[in-house]
Structures are given as structure tokens and as C-alpha cells.
Design a protein around this motif. Sequence first.
Motif, PDB file in Angstrom:
ATOM      1  N   ASP A 140      -6.109   7.887  -2.969  1.00 40.37           N
ATOM      2  CA  ASP A 140      -6.619   6.521  -2.838  1.00 40.37           C
ATOM      3  C   ASP A 140      -5.757   5.736  -1.859  1.00 40.37           C
ATOM      4  O   ASP A 140      -4.643   5.338  -2.188  1.00 40.37           O
ATOM      5  CB  ASP A 140      -6.606   5.830  -4.207  1.00 40.37           C
ATOM      6  CG  ASP A 140      -7.107   4.395  -4.141  1.00 40.37           C
ATOM      7  OD1 ASP A 140      -7.637   3.982  -3.085  1.00 40.37           O
ATOM      8  OD2 ASP A 140      -6.964   3.674  -5.152  1.00 40.37           O
ATOM      9  N   PRO A 141      -6.247   5.482  -0.638  1.00 37.92           N
ATOM     10  CA  PRO A 141      -5.456   4.735   0.349  1.00 37.92           C
ATOM     11  C   PRO A 141      -5.197   3.290  -0.058  1.00 37.92           C
ATOM     12  O   PRO A 141      -4.324   2.636   0.511  1.00 37.92           O
ATOM     13  CB  PRO A 141      -6.310   4.801   1.621  1.00 37.92           C
ATOM     14  CG  PRO A 141      -7.699   5.069   1.135  1.00 37.92           C
ATOM     15  CD  PRO A 141      -7.552   5.901  -0.101  1.00 37.92           C
ATOM     16  N   GLU A 142      -5.948   2.776  -1.068  1.00 35.25           N
ATOM     17  CA  GLU A 142      -5.745   1.408  -1.527  1.00 35.25           C
ATOM     18  C   GLU A 142      -4.716   1.327  -2.663  1.00 35.25           C
ATOM     19  O   GLU A 142      -4.441   0.246  -3.171  1.00 35.25           O
ATOM     20  CB  GLU A 142      -7.075   0.816  -2.022  1.00 35.25           C
ATOM     21  CG  GLU A 142      -8.155   0.753  -0.955  1.00 35.25           C
ATOM     22  CD  GLU A 142      -7.717  -0.079   0.235  1.00 35.25           C
ATOM     23  OE1 GLU A 142      -7.332  -1.243   0.030  1.00 35.25           O
ATOM     24  OE2 GLU A 142      -7.748   0.437   1.374  1.00 35.25           O
ATOM     25  N   HIS A 143      -4.165   2.458  -3.069  1.00 34.80           N
ATOM     26  CA  HIS A 143      -3.190   2.480  -4.155  1.00 34.80           C
ATOM     27  C   HIS A 143      -2.022   1.546  -3.840  1.00 34.80           C
ATOM     28  O   HIS A 143      -1.537   1.494  -2.713  1.00 34.80           O
ATOM     29  CB  HIS A 143      -2.687   3.907  -4.371  1.00 34.80           C
ATOM     30  CG  HIS A 143      -1.746   4.051  -5.524  1.00 34.80           C
ATOM     31  ND1 HIS A 143      -0.403   3.762  -5.433  1.00 34.80           N
ATOM     32  CD2 HIS A 143      -1.958   4.442  -6.798  1.00 34.80           C
ATOM     33  CE1 HIS A 143       0.175   3.983  -6.600  1.00 34.80           C
ATOM     34  NE2 HIS A 143      -0.746   4.397  -7.448  1.00 34.80           N
ATOM     35  N   LEU A 144      -1.596   0.802  -4.848  1.00 34.23           N
ATOM     36  CA  LEU A 144      -0.529  -0.180  -4.675  1.00 34.23           C
ATOM     37  C   LEU A 144       0.720   0.214  -5.455  1.00 34.23           C
ATOM     38  O   LEU A 144       0.640   0.720  -6.570  1.00 34.23           O
ATOM     39  CB  LEU A 144      -0.992  -1.556  -5.150  1.00 34.23           C
ATOM     40  CG  LEU A 144      -2.129  -2.198  -4.370  1.00 34.23           C
ATOM     41  CD1 LEU A 144      -2.695  -3.391  -5.131  1.00 34.23           C
ATOM     42  CD2 LEU A 144      -1.653  -2.633  -2.983  1.00 34.23           C
ATOM     43  N   THR A 145       1.864  -0.038  -4.850  1.00 31.80           N
ATOM     44  CA  THR A 145       3.154   0.119  -5.522  1.00 31.80           C
ATOM     45  C   THR A 145       3.802  -1.256  -5.612  1.00 31.80           C
ATOM     46  O   THR A 145       3.814  -2.014  -4.631  1.00 31.80           O
ATOM     47  CB  THR A 145       4.068   1.083  -4.740  1.00 31.80           C
ATOM     48  OG1 THR A 145       3.523   2.401  -4.820  1.00 31.80           O
ATOM     49  CG2 THR A 145       5.470   1.097  -5.318  1.00 31.80           C
ATOM     50  N   ARG A 152       0.863  -1.173   0.000  1.00 34.80           N
ATOM     51  CA  ARG A 152       0.000   0.000   0.000  1.00 34.80           C
ATOM     52  C   ARG A 152       0.905   1.232   0.000  1.00 34.80           C
ATOM     53  O   ARG A 152       1.702   1.437   0.926  1.00 34.80           O
ATOM     54  CB  ARG A 152      -0.886   0.018   1.237  1.00 34.80           C
ATOM     55  CG  ARG A 152      -1.734  -1.218   1.430  1.00 34.80           C
ATOM     56  CD  ARG A 152      -2.930  -1.218   0.525  1.00 34.80           C
ATOM     57  NE  ARG A 152      -3.808  -2.339   0.814  1.00 34.80           N
ATOM     58  CZ  ARG A 152      -4.698  -2.819  -0.022  1.00 34.80           C
ATOM     59  NH1 ARG A 152      -4.822  -2.276  -1.218  1.00 34.80           N
ATOM     60  NH2 ARG A 152      -5.462  -3.842   0.310  1.00 34.80           N
ATOM     61  N   THR A 153       0.783   2.048  -1.028  1.00 30.47           N
ATOM     62  CA  THR A 153       1.690   3.184  -1.187  1.00 30.47           C
ATOM     63  C   THR A 153       1.599   4.140  -0.002  1.00 30.47           C
ATOM     64  O   THR A 153       2.621   4.603   0.513  1.00 30.47           O
ATOM     65  CB  THR A 153       1.387   3.933  -2.489  1.00 30.47           C
ATOM     66  OG1 THR A 153       1.299   2.988  -3.567  1.00 30.47           O
ATOM     67  CG2 THR A 153       2.476   4.930  -2.808  1.00 30.47           C
ATOM     68  N   ALA A 154       0.383   4.447   0.442  1.00 30.93           N
ATOM     69  CA  ALA A 154       0.219   5.384   1.554  1.00 30.93           C
ATOM     70  C   ALA A 154       0.880   4.855   2.826  1.00 30.93           C
ATOM     71  O   ALA A 154       1.529   5.602   3.558  1.00 30.93           O
ATOM     72  CB  ALA A 154      -1.270   5.644   1.792  1.00 30.93           C
ATOM     73  N   GLN A 155       0.727   3.553   3.080  1.00 32.54           N
ATOM     74  CA  GLN A 155       1.351   2.967   4.273  1.00 32.54           C
ATOM     75  C   GLN A 155       2.867   2.986   4.166  1.00 32.54           C
ATOM     76  O   GLN A 155       3.571   3.246   5.145  1.00 32.54           O
ATOM     77  CB  GLN A 155       0.843   1.540   4.465  1.00 32.54           C
ATOM     78  CG  GLN A 155      -0.634   1.452   4.826  1.00 32.54           C
ATOM     79  CD  GLN A 155      -1.104   0.024   5.001  1.00 32.54           C
ATOM     80  OE1 GLN A 155      -0.319  -0.916   4.974  1.00 32.54           O
ATOM     81  NE2 GLN A 155      -2.410  -0.148   5.151  1.00 32.54           N
ATOM     82  N   ALA A 156       3.386   2.708   2.963  1.00 33.89           N
ATOM     83  CA  ALA A 156       4.831   2.715   2.774  1.00 33.89           C
ATOM     84  C   ALA A 156       5.396   4.120   2.975  1.00 33.89           C
ATOM     85  O   ALA A 156       6.470   4.291   3.572  1.00 33.89           O
ATOM     86  CB  ALA A 156       5.170   2.197   1.376  1.00 33.89           C
ATOM     87  N   LEU A 157       4.676   5.129   2.504  1.00 30.81           N
ATOM     88  CA  LEU A 157       5.129   6.509   2.683  1.00 30.81           C
ATOM     89  C   LEU A 157       5.079   6.916   4.151  1.00 30.81           C
ATOM     90  O   LEU A 157       5.947   7.651   4.629  1.00 30.81           O
ATOM     91  CB  LEU A 157       4.264   7.447   1.843  1.00 30.81           C
ATOM     92  CG  LEU A 157       4.495   7.381   0.323  1.00 30.81           C
ATOM     93  CD1 LEU A 157       3.392   8.125  -0.409  1.00 30.81           C
ATOM     94  CD2 LEU A 157       5.852   7.952  -0.036  1.00 30.81           C
ATOM     95  N   ALA A 158       4.057   6.436   4.854  1.00 30.81           N
ATOM     96  CA  ALA A 158       3.956   6.751   6.278  1.00 30.81           C
ATOM     97  C   ALA A 158       5.106   6.126   7.062  1.00 30.81           C
ATOM     98  O   ALA A 158       5.599   6.704   8.036  1.00 30.81           O
ATOM     99  CB  ALA A 158       2.614   6.274   6.824  1.00 30.81           C
ATOM    100  N   ALA A 159       5.533   4.945   6.619  1.00 31.42           N
ATOM    101  CA  ALA A 159       6.624   4.250   7.307  1.00 31.42           C
ATOM    102  C   ALA A 159       7.986   4.805   6.935  1.00 31.42           C
ATOM    103  O   ALA A 159       8.930   4.743   7.728  1.00 31.42           O
ATOM    104  CB  ALA A 159       6.568   2.755   6.996  1.00 31.42           C
ATOM    105  N   ASP A 160       8.105   5.343   5.715  1.00 30.21           N
ATOM    106  CA  ASP A 160       9.398   5.850   5.244  1.00 30.21           C
ATOM    107  C   ASP A 160       9.140   7.043   4.334  1.00 30.21           C
ATOM    108  O   ASP A 160       8.917   6.896   3.131  1.00 30.21           O
ATOM    109  CB  ASP A 160      10.154   4.748   4.487  1.00 30.21           C
ATOM    110  CG  ASP A 160      11.528   5.197   4.011  1.00 30.21           C
ATOM    111  OD1 ASP A 160      11.945   6.319   4.366  1.00 30.21           O
ATOM    112  OD2 ASP A 160      12.181   4.432   3.277  1.00 30.21           O
ATOM    113  N   ALA A 161       9.182   8.244   4.897  1.00 31.16           N
ATOM    114  CA  ALA A 161       8.889   9.459   4.130  1.00 31.16           C
ATOM    115  C   ALA A 161       9.885   9.673   2.998  1.00 31.16           C
ATOM    116  O   ALA A 161       9.559  10.304   1.986  1.00 31.16           O
ATOM    117  CB  ALA A 161       8.886  10.670   5.060  1.00 31.16           C
TER     118      ALA A 161
END
Length: 200
Positions: free
Chosen positions: A83-88, A57-66
Motif C-alpha cells: 500500500d503506497p498510502e501506508h503511513l508511519t 508515507r512509509t514507502a516514500q520514507a524508505l525510498a529516501a532512507d533505506a
Amino acid sequence: MDAAAAPRPQDEPDAAGVPPAPPEPPLATLERTALEVERHVATDGWGAPPRVFALVRTAQALAADAALAAHLPPEVLAEAEADPEHLTSVEQDELPEGSLEEVLAQIGWPPAVAGAALAVERVVVPPDVDLPEDPAAALAVVDAHPDRHEVRIAVAVLREEGPGTTGTVVRRREDDDDLRVVVGEDLVPGLAAALRATFA
């Protein structure tokens, strides 16, 4: 994720008088992810080994590592914000030698990984072809069949099962064009099941 920016109307040519390509229909998240993976792999041409990607989840990854934001295109950051469901997709190391099913059975994912994607090339024949049980004999029949097709399949799955948690793209080598790929939810169920089993 919806399809990219809306194209111009079909009857409006560009400056050179060439009509634009037909618009892509809106795709479900996993279908879009599979399409993005397949197009990425397609840039390296045919004859490539299977490739596996972790989906986060892109948003979660960004939250974990800005700091990750510096490595993502601006349009991806905008999509993730909307979109919080966006995938990378994150490509993994090259798979070891062996049958794909056995190799996939050895894969495990940490909890932060929301899903996985796989791109693999196959030779297929019509479903009514009677193949021998012996693998070598079956391969000989496939190789000699006049209706054989080389295809690239990209499958994306989420950790959980259910509607919208699988996406598939199939590209035939003789129709090697981004506008002629086939996109659907679960076009190759066996491959999707084997990939999802990596989360068991």
C-alpha cells in the motif's frame, strides 16, 4: 490499511474454551492511523500531556532512507510494500506549555510530512450542558457535573482536506479497553481543524 489478520469465527473458542474477541471492522487509512496512535499512547496510562506525531508515507520514507527498514517491524514493511498510502507516525518532542490551540498554531511541517496526529486527554460533559463563558467558571461546572467523562482523543489528518483525510478515536477512561474505543472519520471536528491548520 485494512484491519489486521482475520480472526477466527466467533463460534470457535480457543484451546482454553474462551471465545475470541469480536473482529475489528475494516478501517479507513486515517482511522487506522488514529487507532494505532491512541493505542501507542495508551500504553503509558492516563494523565499524560498532549502528544503530536508527524505522519509520513512509509514507502516514500524508505525510498529516501533505506536504513529505515531496519527500524520497522516486518509487518509494517509488508504493508508499505502493498500500500503506497501506508503511513508511519513519528512522535515529536514534548509540546511547550500553553493552551493547545496556541501551541498548535506555532507548529509547521516540512513538505515530506503528509499529515499529523495528536493525542490529548479531555474532560467532557453532555452537549446540552450550559457552560458559562468565563473559563474558570466553566471548568468548575465541568468538574462538578455528575455526567462528566475523562476521555483520550486521538486525531489524525492529512495535509489536504477531503473524504478519508481525517480519522478520530475516543476512549473513555471508565471503558479503558481496546475493544471499547469509538472510531470514526471526524468525531471532533474542531480538534481536527486545529491540527490541519498546522499545514497552512
